[in-house]
Design a protein around this motif. Structure first.
Motif: not given
Length: 249
Positions: A130, A245-246, A248
């Motif tokens: 991330s 992931a986180s 963006t």
């Protein structure tokens, strides 16, 4: 599906490049292996220096993992620990899931020391990484690995997910509870009431304007249909499941 169109921030892709024969030009260090690059040509008329035709690839060895190693897409066959200067090997990208963090178009091609000069830059992070994994002071600045589609490297892309495919940047919509929003990307929503975005817009969505003008019936129907079931939060969860992931910001 195989993808050859425009890239968007938030796209989840599988990217690959056929493994191609090349040669190790320098010994393997603790974090890089240098190989003769099989795809680009040296720009002998370049104004910004001279390139020797060698590219250093990030590798993990000696228990040390640098940001260059984490974001690197290219691999060697055999692996770096089995290589030394002068060895013949292959270099390429095995099918790798990534998400797009930035897209830049260059009206005038970028001035690079290789040919062809790129007209587009797409920045990606591999699955499991991330933006927050990289400090703001690093040269990655949370973005990741840069790809230049059409620069001679035979990348192939498969589009796995595009959040909000029926919307375009700048679209204005009304949600199911009457709030009006501006869409500037799947993780970039602005509510016109000035309140916090909170959990995001409530589906279904009604398209109001596109490119600053009233939308067409066809565009409105496409947005309404694509948001008839599910939710913004479900889209975020599906995306995070694919990317590990986180989003963006």
């Amino acid at each position: 599906m195989m993808y050859e169109g425009d890239f968007r921030v938030g796209d989840v892709l599988s990217v690959a490049c056929p493994f191609t024969v090349t040669r190790v030009e320098q010994g393997v260090t603790w974090d890089h292996v240098a190989v003769r690059w099989p795809w680009w040509e040296i720009d002998t008329d370049g104004q910004f220096g001279h390139w020797n035709g060698i590219v250093a690839l990030g590798v993990g060895s000696g228990g040390h993992v640098s940001p260059d190693v984490e974001t690197e897409l290219f691999r060697t066959d055999p692996p770096p620990e089995q290589l030394k200067a002068g060895d013949v090997c292959r270099v390429g990208v095995p099918p790798t899931v990534v998400h797009v963090t930035a897209v830049d178009h260059h009206d005038a091609p970028l001035e690079t020391v290789w040919l062809p000069h790129p007209t587009q830059t797409v920045t990606v992070l591999r699955r499991g990484l991330s933006y927050r994994d990289f400090p703001d002071g690093s040269h990655f600045d949370g973005s990741g690995y840069t790809i230049h589609p059409g620069d001679g490297i035979p990348f192939s892309f498969e589009l796995l997910m595009r959040p909000y495919p029926s919307l375009q940047v700048g679209d204005e919509v009304a949600d199911a509870v009457g709030r009006a929003w501006r869409f500037d990307g799947p993780w970039d929503w602005t509510a016109f009431d000035g309140e916090s975005a909170g959990a995001g817009p409530e589906w279904p969505l009604g398209l109001l304007t596109r490119a600053g003008t009233p939308c067409s019936v066809e565009d409105a129907e496409a947005v309404a249909t694509s948001t008839a079931s599910g939710s913004h939060q479900e889209t975020v969860r599906d995306w995070m499941s694919l990317t590990e992931a986180s989003p963006t910001p």
